[in-house]
Design a protein around this motif. Structure first.
Motif, PDB file in Angstrom:
ATOM      1  N   ARG A 184       0.371  -6.074   1.829  1.00  0.00           N
ATOM      2  CA  ARG A 184      -0.931  -6.394   1.241  1.00  0.00           C
ATOM      3  C   ARG A 184      -0.726  -7.490   0.202  1.00  0.00           C
ATOM      4  O   ARG A 184       0.136  -7.359  -0.674  1.00  0.00           O
ATOM      5  CB  ARG A 184      -1.562  -5.167   0.562  1.00  0.00           C
ATOM      6  CG  ARG A 184      -1.882  -4.048   1.538  1.00  0.00           C
ATOM      7  CD  ARG A 184      -2.685  -2.920   0.902  1.00  0.00           C
ATOM      8  NE  ARG A 184      -2.747  -1.788   1.814  1.00  0.00           N
ATOM      9  CZ  ARG A 184      -3.361  -0.630   1.581  1.00  0.00           C
ATOM     10  NH1 ARG A 184      -3.997  -0.463   0.438  1.00  0.00           N
ATOM     11  NH2 ARG A 184      -3.363   0.346   2.455  1.00  0.00           N
ATOM     12  N   GLU A 209      -1.604  -8.248  -2.580  1.00  0.00           N
ATOM     13  CA  GLU A 209      -2.182  -7.818  -3.855  1.00  0.00           C
ATOM     14  C   GLU A 209      -1.405  -8.447  -4.993  1.00  0.00           C
ATOM     15  O   GLU A 209      -0.252  -8.830  -4.820  1.00  0.00           O
ATOM     16  CB  GLU A 209      -2.034  -6.307  -4.015  1.00  0.00           C
ATOM     17  CG  GLU A 209      -2.895  -5.491  -3.100  1.00  0.00           C
ATOM     18  CD  GLU A 209      -2.886  -4.024  -3.504  1.00  0.00           C
ATOM     19  OE1 GLU A 209      -3.423  -3.689  -4.567  1.00  0.00           O
ATOM     20  OE2 GLU A 209      -2.339  -3.219  -2.739  1.00  0.00           O
ATOM     21  N   LEU A 260       3.011  -3.252  -4.646  1.00  0.00           N
ATOM     22  CA  LEU A 260       3.851  -4.369  -4.215  1.00  0.00           C
ATOM     23  C   LEU A 260       3.217  -5.012  -2.984  1.00  0.00           C
ATOM     24  O   LEU A 260       2.314  -4.440  -2.372  1.00  0.00           O
ATOM     25  CB  LEU A 260       5.263  -3.872  -3.867  1.00  0.00           C
ATOM     26  CG  LEU A 260       6.064  -3.226  -5.005  1.00  0.00           C
ATOM     27  CD1 LEU A 260       7.439  -2.818  -4.503  1.00  0.00           C
ATOM     28  CD2 LEU A 260       6.201  -4.176  -6.189  1.00  0.00           C
ATOM     29  N   PHE A 286       5.463  -2.539   1.248  1.00  0.00           N
ATOM     30  CA  PHE A 286       5.797  -1.150   0.915  1.00  0.00           C
ATOM     31  C   PHE A 286       5.877  -0.334   2.198  1.00  0.00           C
ATOM     32  O   PHE A 286       5.497  -0.798   3.263  1.00  0.00           O
ATOM     33  CB  PHE A 286       4.748  -0.551  -0.048  1.00  0.00           C
ATOM     34  CG  PHE A 286       3.341  -0.575   0.493  1.00  0.00           C
ATOM     35  CD1 PHE A 286       2.577  -1.732   0.463  1.00  0.00           C
ATOM     36  CD2 PHE A 286       2.772   0.559   1.066  1.00  0.00           C
ATOM     37  CE1 PHE A 286       1.281  -1.768   0.976  1.00  0.00           C
ATOM     38  CE2 PHE A 286       1.476   0.539   1.586  1.00  0.00           C
ATOM     39  CZ  PHE A 286       0.738  -0.627   1.538  1.00  0.00           C
ATOM     40  N   GLN A 343       4.708   3.174   4.070  1.00  0.00           N
ATOM     41  CA  GLN A 343       3.628   4.151   3.918  1.00  0.00           C
ATOM     42  C   GLN A 343       3.747   5.221   4.993  1.00  0.00           C
ATOM     43  O   GLN A 343       3.679   4.928   6.186  1.00  0.00           O
ATOM     44  CB  GLN A 343       2.272   3.442   4.028  1.00  0.00           C
ATOM     45  CG  GLN A 343       1.098   4.273   3.590  1.00  0.00           C
ATOM     46  CD  GLN A 343      -0.221   3.686   4.058  1.00  0.00           C
ATOM     47  OE1 GLN A 343      -0.426   3.438   5.236  1.00  0.00           O
ATOM     48  NE2 GLN A 343      -1.136   3.454   3.119  1.00  0.00           N
ATOM     49  N   ARG A 363     -13.006   6.798  -2.161  1.00  0.00           N
ATOM     50  CA  ARG A 363     -12.063   6.014  -1.365  1.00  0.00           C
ATOM     51  C   ARG A 363     -12.643   4.645  -1.020  1.00  0.00           C
ATOM     52  O   ARG A 363     -13.790   4.515  -0.639  1.00  0.00           O
ATOM     53  CB  ARG A 363     -11.638   6.732  -0.083  1.00  0.00           C
ATOM     54  CG  ARG A 363     -11.147   8.133  -0.290  1.00  0.00           C
ATOM     55  CD  ARG A 363      -9.690   8.187  -0.649  1.00  0.00           C
ATOM     56  NE  ARG A 363      -8.860   7.653   0.406  1.00  0.00           N
ATOM     57  CZ  ARG A 363      -7.836   6.826   0.210  1.00  0.00           C
ATOM     58  NH1 ARG A 363      -7.530   6.430  -1.007  1.00  0.00           N
ATOM     59  NH2 ARG A 363      -7.123   6.391   1.214  1.00  0.00           N
ATOM     60  N   TYR A 365     -14.096   3.105   6.487  1.00  0.00           N
ATOM     61  CA  TYR A 365     -14.263   3.963   7.668  1.00  0.00           C
ATOM     62  C   TYR A 365     -14.381   5.457   7.387  1.00  0.00           C
ATOM     63  O   TYR A 365     -14.623   6.244   8.284  1.00  0.00           O
ATOM     64  CB  TYR A 365     -13.140   3.715   8.677  1.00  0.00           C
ATOM     65  CG  TYR A 365     -11.726   3.683   8.120  1.00  0.00           C
ATOM     66  CD1 TYR A 365     -11.138   4.805   7.564  1.00  0.00           C
ATOM     67  CD2 TYR A 365     -10.976   2.504   8.175  1.00  0.00           C
ATOM     68  CE1 TYR A 365      -9.844   4.770   7.069  1.00  0.00           C
ATOM     69  CE2 TYR A 365      -9.677   2.453   7.686  1.00  0.00           C
ATOM     70  CZ  TYR A 365      -9.119   3.590   7.137  1.00  0.00           C
ATOM     71  OH  TYR A 365      -7.835   3.553   6.657  1.00  0.00           O
ATOM     72  N   ALA A 377      -2.533   6.385  -7.503  1.00  0.00           N
ATOM     73  CA  ALA A 377      -2.486   7.512  -6.555  1.00  0.00           C
ATOM     74  C   ALA A 377      -1.207   7.479  -5.717  1.00  0.00           C
ATOM     75  O   ALA A 377      -0.775   6.420  -5.267  1.00  0.00           O
ATOM     76  CB  ALA A 377      -3.702   7.466  -5.646  1.00  0.00           C
ATOM     77  N   ALA A 390      -1.009   9.320  -2.929  1.00  0.00           N
ATOM     78  CA  ALA A 390      -1.463   9.403  -1.539  1.00  0.00           C
ATOM     79  C   ALA A 390      -2.971   9.458  -1.524  1.00  0.00           C
ATOM     80  O   ALA A 390      -3.598   9.862  -2.512  1.00  0.00           O
ATOM     81  CB  ALA A 390      -0.903  10.669  -0.889  1.00  0.00           C
ATOM     82  N   TYR A 427     -12.318  10.309   9.179  1.00  0.00           N
ATOM     83  CA  TYR A 427     -12.927   9.078   9.724  1.00  0.00           C
ATOM     84  C   TYR A 427     -13.329   9.346  11.166  1.00  0.00           C
ATOM     85  O   TYR A 427     -12.600   9.055  12.086  1.00  0.00           O
ATOM     86  CB  TYR A 427     -11.960   7.884   9.600  1.00  0.00           C
ATOM     87  CG  TYR A 427     -10.560   8.135  10.137  1.00  0.00           C
ATOM     88  CD1 TYR A 427      -9.619   8.853   9.410  1.00  0.00           C
ATOM     89  CD2 TYR A 427     -10.175   7.648  11.381  1.00  0.00           C
ATOM     90  CE1 TYR A 427      -8.349   9.102   9.918  1.00  0.00           C
ATOM     91  CE2 TYR A 427      -8.902   7.877  11.887  1.00  0.00           C
ATOM     92  CZ  TYR A 427      -8.002   8.620  11.143  1.00  0.00           C
ATOM     93  OH  TYR A 427      -6.744   8.860  11.648  1.00  0.00           O
ATOM     94  N   PHE A 471      -3.949  10.826   6.208  1.00  0.00           N
ATOM     95  CA  PHE A 471      -3.676  10.221   4.896  1.00  0.00           C
ATOM     96  C   PHE A 471      -2.508   9.245   4.975  1.00  0.00           C
ATOM     97  O   PHE A 471      -1.770   9.197   5.963  1.00  0.00           O
ATOM     98  CB  PHE A 471      -3.353  11.315   3.866  1.00  0.00           C
ATOM     99  CG  PHE A 471      -2.021  11.997   4.123  1.00  0.00           C
ATOM    100  CD1 PHE A 471      -0.836  11.487   3.617  1.00  0.00           C
ATOM    101  CD2 PHE A 471      -1.960  13.139   4.902  1.00  0.00           C
ATOM    102  CE1 PHE A 471       0.381  12.111   3.876  1.00  0.00           C
ATOM    103  CE2 PHE A 471      -0.754  13.768   5.161  1.00  0.00           C
ATOM    104  CZ  PHE A 471       0.423  13.252   4.646  1.00  0.00           C
ATOM    105  N   MET A 499       0.783   7.893   2.340  1.00  0.00           N
ATOM    106  CA  MET A 499       1.504   8.068   1.067  1.00  0.00           C
ATOM    107  C   MET A 499       2.535   6.953   0.970  1.00  0.00           C
ATOM    108  O   MET A 499       3.335   6.773   1.892  1.00  0.00           O
ATOM    109  CB  MET A 499       2.202   9.434   1.036  1.00  0.00           C
ATOM    110  CG  MET A 499       2.959   9.699  -0.258  1.00  0.00           C
ATOM    111  SD  MET A 499       3.957  11.223  -0.208  1.00  0.00           S
ATOM    112  CE  MET A 499       2.731  12.484  -0.146  1.00  0.00           C
ATOM    113  N   VAL A 514       6.298   3.443  -3.087  1.00  0.00           N
ATOM    114  CA  VAL A 514       6.448   2.782  -4.389  1.00  0.00           C
ATOM    115  C   VAL A 514       6.031   3.712  -5.534  1.00  0.00           C
ATOM    116  O   VAL A 514       6.807   3.958  -6.471  1.00  0.00           O
ATOM    117  CB  VAL A 514       5.640   1.456  -4.419  1.00  0.00           C
ATOM    118  CG1 VAL A 514       5.766   0.782  -5.772  1.00  0.00           C
ATOM    119  CG2 VAL A 514       6.102   0.527  -3.312  1.00  0.00           C
TER     120      VAL A 514
END
Ligand code: HAM
Length: 447
Positions: free
Chosen positions: A95, A97, A104, A107, A109, A270, A274, A290, A292, A297, A314, A316, A319
């Motif tokens: 991402r 970001e 970061l 990452f 997930q 959230r 979706y 957070a 996680a 959806y 979910f 998680m 990082v």
């Protein structure tokens, strides 16, 4: 560290009956548009393919999350997959970001999702089973309800809240977007958003009450401007729907052996577009981001051309988890796997050590040596202990002449001389060859 985290994610997923899947690192950019929401699309790393013969290019994006890929894969095969579908994956995600604590550009997930569920009760069970998987895993890392909390909400209840607040249906998507950020926005930023989205005064007053932290479960919230339809008594049905869900969530988590972890929180909606129902996030009490987040959806599989298939799950990230574990003192001192055997070579050449290492490794043991020039056994044994090895095999000239080696248990300091042929024969005994047997090592060490 990454392997330590991934190993636990994988172990707990399997314990809960989830099957590991994987997908491509990049997808067509369009896959993420609309389906994930504006925020994630603005965070995409994307690139164009080379022109084909007709001069056409395709635009791809590195995956910022796994859910659209999962939905695409399930949509393509939905009817041939056994239900419920229980999938987990551990993708690398990207991402664009701004880099900050807990965020970061790249990452890992962990994702776990459950698809199917014929009745609302079973679907609620799936919501709670996936959330319980995340909590069980965090408990495996050593975190308890003194460290972390799962805060939940339900988007259908939030829609009920919008309805009571008099928000027009066409602004629900905006209202979810706003609610997700409301605590972080200044009054100027909120005012700008109201103007951009042509939000009428009565709705603004309702949102401003939420921004001020007023509680819509209290009758006082619904008095005066922004009270919408709530003051006509409608807020009681909203409040009792929340109480009913709260009761189910708390009793189910208690049955799952996870009491005291979950709390209703009206501010959890959230950011991803979706989600359609139950939504939740797990955070620590130190104020980190957070650990996680996930939720239900139910429309996404059909949006990708599949059947109407309810889904919940979910993500998680590694990082924030590593930060929380470090800050709460739950990180193991060393996550490097210690060797089983350390070969201490005090012979003139390295030939015997090389042969022994090869034989130990062929037998499935993690075996290392120091390659140092020194023949000082004391110094080499210090290195062996520092490596964390369980055993040292000492090749010393005088003993080697007699055809023996010293086998030292580095924990107990016990030492035995054994014929070199017996070490190898012992290692070659069947059974040991198949499994990574620590008990053999203990037997060998005390023989
Ligand atoms: P998400 O809330 O965007 O949800 O991400 C879930 C978790 O991934 C976050 O709580 C955080 O731990 C981690 N994460 C997200 N962005 C970053 C970043 N830039 N750096 C480090 N960690 C990050 C989703 O992605 C949903 N697709 C989850 C899901 C699966 N919902 C249903 N199934």
């Amino acid at each position: 560290m990454r392997r330590y985290i991934e190993d636990i994610w994988r172990k707990v997923s399997i314990r809960h009956g989830f099957l590991e899947v994987d997908g491509p690192t990049f997808e067509y950019l369009d896959l993420y548009k609309v389906k994930s929401g504006d925020e994630i699309v603005s965070q995409l790393f994307h690139f164009d393919s080379r022109e084909d013969k007709s001069g056409r290019t395709d635009t791809f994006a590195l995956r910022p999350e796994f859910t659209p890929t999962l939905a695409r894969m399930v949509a393509a095969k939905a009817n041939s997959l056994p239900r419920p579908i229980k999938w987990f994956s551990i993708p690398r995600c990207y991402r664009a970001e701004r880099q900050q604590k807990g965020r970061l550009k790249e990452f890992i997930q962990w994702n776990a999702d459950m698809l199917g569920g014929e009745t609302p009760e079973v679907r609620r069970q799936f919501d709670l089973e996936t959330a319980a998987l995340a909590l069980d895993c965090l408990r495996e890392f050593g975190l308890t309800n003194a460290d972390i909390q799962l805060r939940w909400n339900d988007r259908t209840l939030v829609e009920h809240l919008f309805e009571l607040g008099g928000v027009a249906k066409e602004r629900y998507a905006f209202a979810f977007y706003l609610l997700d950020r409301i605590a972080k926005l200044s009054s100027e930023q909120r005012a700008k958003l109201y103007t951009e989205n042509a939000v009428p005064d009565c709705e603004r007053a309702f949102f401003e009450k939420l921004a001020a932290g007023q509680d819509p479960l209290q009758a006082a919230f619904w008095e005066g401007p922004g009270g919408g339809l709530g003051n006509t008594g409608g807020f009681e049905t909203y409040a009792s729907a929340i109480r009913d869900t709260q009761q189910t969530v708390e009793s189910t988590f208690a049955l799952m052996g996870l009491p005291g972890y979950a709390k209703y929180d009206a501010s959890i909606v959230r950011g991803l577009a979706y989600y359609t129902g139950f939504v939740w996030e797990i955070s620590d009490f130190r104020g980190n981001r957070a650990l996680a987040g996930g939720g239900r959806y139910d429309k996404l599989i059909a949006m990708f051309g599949g059947p109407s298939l309810p889904a919940t799950g979910f993500g998680m990230g590694d990082v924030v988890l590593a930060i929380v574990l470090a800050e709460s003192g739950k990180l193991p001192k060393s996550v490097a796997a210690a060797p089983d055997v350390y070969v201490v070579n005090a012979l003139a050449t390295s030939d015997e050590a090389t042969k022994l290492l090869a034989q130990l490794r062929t037998a499935g043991l993690a075996a290392v040596t120091s390659y140092k020039a020194t023949k000082n056994i004391g110094k080499l044994l210090q290195d062996a202990s520092a490596s964390g090895a369980k055993l040292a095999l000492i090749l010393a000239p005088a003993e080697f002449e007699k055809g023996v080696v010293k086998l030292k248990n580095l924990a107990t300091r016990d030492e035995k001389e054994i014929p070199i042929t017996e070490v190898l024969a012992g290692i070659a005994i069947g059974g040991y060859m198949d499994s990574y047997s620590r008990s053999f090592l203990q037997t060998a060490a005390t023989r």
